[in-house]
Design a protein around this motif. Structure first.
Motif, PDB file in Angstrom:
ATOM      1  N   GLN A 140       0.829  -1.209   0.000  1.00  0.00           N
ATOM      2  CA  GLN A 140       0.000   0.000   0.000  1.00  0.00           C
ATOM      3  C   GLN A 140       0.861   1.255   0.000  1.00  0.00           C
ATOM      4  OE1 GLN A 140      -2.812  -0.243   3.243  1.00  0.00           O
ATOM      5  NE2 GLN A 140      -4.394  -1.029   1.864  1.00  0.00           N
ATOM      6  N   VAL A 141       1.971   1.228   0.699  1.00  0.00           N
ATOM      7  CA  VAL A 141       2.894   2.367   0.713  1.00  0.00           C
ATOM      8  C   VAL A 141       3.423   2.595  -0.700  1.00  0.00           C
ATOM      9  CG1 VAL A 141       5.169   3.150   1.502  1.00  0.00           C
ATOM     10  CG2 VAL A 141       3.562   2.166   3.135  1.00  0.00           C
ATOM     11  N   ALA A 142       3.839   1.526  -1.374  1.00  0.00           N
ATOM     12  CA  ALA A 142       4.358   1.634  -2.740  1.00  0.00           C
ATOM     13  C   ALA A 142       3.280   2.128  -3.696  1.00  0.00           C
ATOM     14  CB  ALA A 142       4.907   0.287  -3.198  1.00  0.00           C
ATOM     15  N   ALA A 143       2.058   1.629  -3.557  1.00  0.00           N
ATOM     16  CA  ALA A 143       0.960   2.029  -4.440  1.00  0.00           C
ATOM     17  C   ALA A 143       0.604   3.499  -4.245  1.00  0.00           C
ATOM     18  CB  ALA A 143      -0.252   1.146  -4.199  1.00  0.00           C
ATOM     19  N   LEU A 144       0.566   3.936  -2.991  1.00  0.00           N
ATOM     20  CA  LEU A 144       0.226   5.326  -2.691  1.00  0.00           C
ATOM     21  C   LEU A 144       1.322   6.278  -3.175  1.00  0.00           C
ATOM     22  CD1 LEU A 144      -2.263   6.489  -1.369  1.00  0.00           C
ATOM     23  CD2 LEU A 144      -1.111   6.417   0.812  1.00  0.00           C
ATOM     24  N   THR A 145       2.564   5.889  -2.980  1.00  0.00           N
ATOM     25  CA  THR A 145       3.688   6.692  -3.466  1.00  0.00           C
ATOM     26  C   THR A 145       3.624   6.797  -4.985  1.00  0.00           C
ATOM     27  OG1 THR A 145       5.051   5.965  -1.606  1.00  0.00           O
ATOM     28  CG2 THR A 145       6.207   6.901  -3.492  1.00  0.00           C
ATOM     29  N   GLU A 146       3.356   5.697  -5.641  1.00  0.00           N
ATOM     30  CA  GLU A 146       3.267   5.673  -7.107  1.00  0.00           C
ATOM     31  C   GLU A 146       2.099   6.529  -7.607  1.00  0.00           C
ATOM     32  OE1 GLU A 146       4.573   5.071 -10.772  1.00  0.00           O
ATOM     33  OE2 GLU A 146       5.611   4.366  -8.988  1.00  0.00           O
ATOM     34  N   LYS A 147       0.988   6.517  -6.874  1.00  0.00           N
ATOM     35  CA  LYS A 147      -0.183   7.318  -7.253  1.00  0.00           C
ATOM     36  C   LYS A 147       0.166   8.803  -7.317  1.00  0.00           C
ATOM     37  CE  LYS A 147      -4.547   8.850  -5.215  1.00  0.00           C
ATOM     38  NZ  LYS A 147      -5.457   8.672  -4.093  1.00  0.00           N
ATOM     39  N   PHE A 148       0.813   9.315  -6.282  1.00  0.00           N
ATOM     40  CA  PHE A 148       1.152  10.736  -6.243  1.00  0.00           C
ATOM     41  C   PHE A 148       2.320  11.061  -7.176  1.00  0.00           C
ATOM     42  CE2 PHE A 148      -1.136  10.254  -2.180  1.00  0.00           C
ATOM     43  CZ  PHE A 148      -2.189  11.098  -2.486  1.00  0.00           C
ATOM     44  N   LYS A 149       3.237  10.114  -7.333  1.00  0.00           N
ATOM     45  CA  LYS A 149       4.351  10.296  -8.250  1.00  0.00           C
ATOM     46  C   LYS A 149       3.824  10.417  -9.687  1.00  0.00           C
ATOM     47  CE  LYS A 149       7.990   7.412  -9.615  1.00  0.00           C
ATOM     48  NZ  LYS A 149       8.888   6.309  -9.337  1.00  0.00           N
ATOM     49  N   THR A 150       2.859   9.594 -10.047  1.00  0.00           N
ATOM     50  CA  THR A 150       2.257   9.631 -11.379  1.00  0.00           C
ATOM     51  C   THR A 150       1.528  10.948 -11.610  1.00  0.00           C
ATOM     52  OG1 THR A 150       2.027   7.238 -11.364  1.00  0.00           O
ATOM     53  CG2 THR A 150       0.671   8.449 -12.942  1.00  0.00           C
ATOM     54  N   LEU A 151       0.801  11.414 -10.613  1.00  0.00           N
ATOM     55  CA  LEU A 151       0.087  12.690 -10.735  1.00  0.00           C
ATOM     56  C   LEU A 151       1.060  13.828 -11.016  1.00  0.00           C
ATOM     57  CD1 LEU A 151      -2.583  14.301 -10.474  1.00  0.00           C
ATOM     58  CD2 LEU A 151      -2.104  14.475  -8.041  1.00  0.00           C
ATOM     59  N   VAL A 152       2.188  13.834 -10.321  1.00  0.00           N
ATOM     60  CA  VAL A 152       3.188  14.879 -10.522  1.00  0.00           C
ATOM     61  C   VAL A 152       3.859  14.715 -11.888  1.00  0.00           C
ATOM     62  CG1 VAL A 152       5.390  15.806  -9.701  1.00  0.00           C
ATOM     63  CG2 VAL A 152       3.594  15.251  -8.064  1.00  0.00           C
ATOM     64  N   GLU A 153       4.207  13.480 -12.260  1.00  0.00           N
ATOM     65  CA  GLU A 153       4.872  13.220 -13.546  1.00  0.00           C
ATOM     66  C   GLU A 153       4.043  13.711 -14.729  1.00  0.00           C
ATOM     67  OE1 GLU A 153       7.719   9.288 -13.241  1.00  0.00           O
ATOM     68  OE2 GLU A 153       5.574   9.009 -13.515  1.00  0.00           O
ATOM     69  N   GLN A 154       2.745  13.506 -14.665  1.00  0.00           N
ATOM     70  CA  GLN A 154       1.863  13.878 -15.773  1.00  0.00           C
ATOM     71  C   GLN A 154       1.751  15.388 -15.949  1.00  0.00           C
ATOM     72  OE1 GLN A 154      -1.762  11.935 -14.710  1.00  0.00           O
ATOM     73  NE2 GLN A 154      -1.145   9.969 -15.548  1.00  0.00           N
ATOM     74  N   ASN A 155       2.026  16.154 -14.900  1.00  0.00           N
ATOM     75  CA  ASN A 155       1.803  17.592 -14.946  1.00  0.00           C
ATOM     76  C   ASN A 155       3.047  18.436 -14.710  1.00  0.00           C
ATOM     77  OD1 ASN A 155      -1.231  17.590 -15.168  1.00  0.00           O
ATOM     78  ND2 ASN A 155      -0.961  16.375 -13.321  1.00  0.00           N
ATOM     79  N   SER A 156       4.219  17.830 -14.649  1.00  0.00           N
ATOM     80  CA  SER A 156       5.433  18.606 -14.371  1.00  0.00           C
ATOM     81  C   SER A 156       6.503  18.316 -15.414  1.00  0.00           C
ATOM     82  CB  SER A 156       5.957  18.293 -12.971  1.00  0.00           C
ATOM     83  OG  SER A 156       6.458  16.981 -12.918  1.00  0.00           O
ATOM     84  N   THR A 157       7.519  19.163 -15.442  1.00  0.00           N
ATOM     85  CA  THR A 157       8.608  18.989 -16.398  1.00  0.00           C
ATOM     86  C   THR A 157       9.804  18.275 -15.784  1.00  0.00           C
ATOM     87  OG1 THR A 157       9.411  21.201 -15.855  1.00  0.00           O
ATOM     88  CG2 THR A 157       7.958  21.009 -17.757  1.00  0.00           C
ATOM     89  N   ALA A 158      10.010  18.422 -14.508  1.00  0.00           N
ATOM     90  CA  ALA A 158      11.128  17.765 -13.829  1.00  0.00           C
ATOM     91  C   ALA A 158      10.660  17.296 -12.457  1.00  0.00           C
ATOM     92  CB  ALA A 158      12.294  18.728 -13.676  1.00  0.00           C
TER      93      ALA A 158
END
Length: 98
Positions: free
Chosen positions: A22-40
């Protein structure tokens, strides 16, 4: 008109009693949200640490730091998503001034 972006960082604390999956899934969820909307983006998982004070009778939390460069709308969206997730105990988004 060009989109204006800035450097931000977010630190969030998940419940320390969550299973690793669950920790890995939650981290990945927020990481994906940032990746889709940021440049770095840069992610640092600080791991499980003892809290300075108990939050809802919990004394340990799993800390994650994400540093990113994004438009001004992303931090508000990130905060909205974290606020609505009961597994996130605390979060803080800050802007870096150059």
């Amino acid at each position: 008109m060009a989109k204006i972006s800035a450097n931000y960082e977010v630190v969030f604390i998940m419940d320390g009693r969550l299973p690793e999956e669950q920790v890995a899934a939650l981290t990945e969820k927020f990481k994906t949200l940032v990746e889709q909307n940021s440049t770095a983006m840069e992610v640092e998982e600080w791991g499980k640490r003892r809290l300075a004070y108990a939050i809802d009778y919990k004394t340990e939390g799993y800390y994650v730091l994400v540093v990113f460069d994004a438009p001004a709308e992303l931090p508000a969206e990130l905060e909205r998503n974290m606020k609505n997730d009961e597994k996130i105990m605390r979060y803080k988004v800050t802007r870096h001034h150059a």
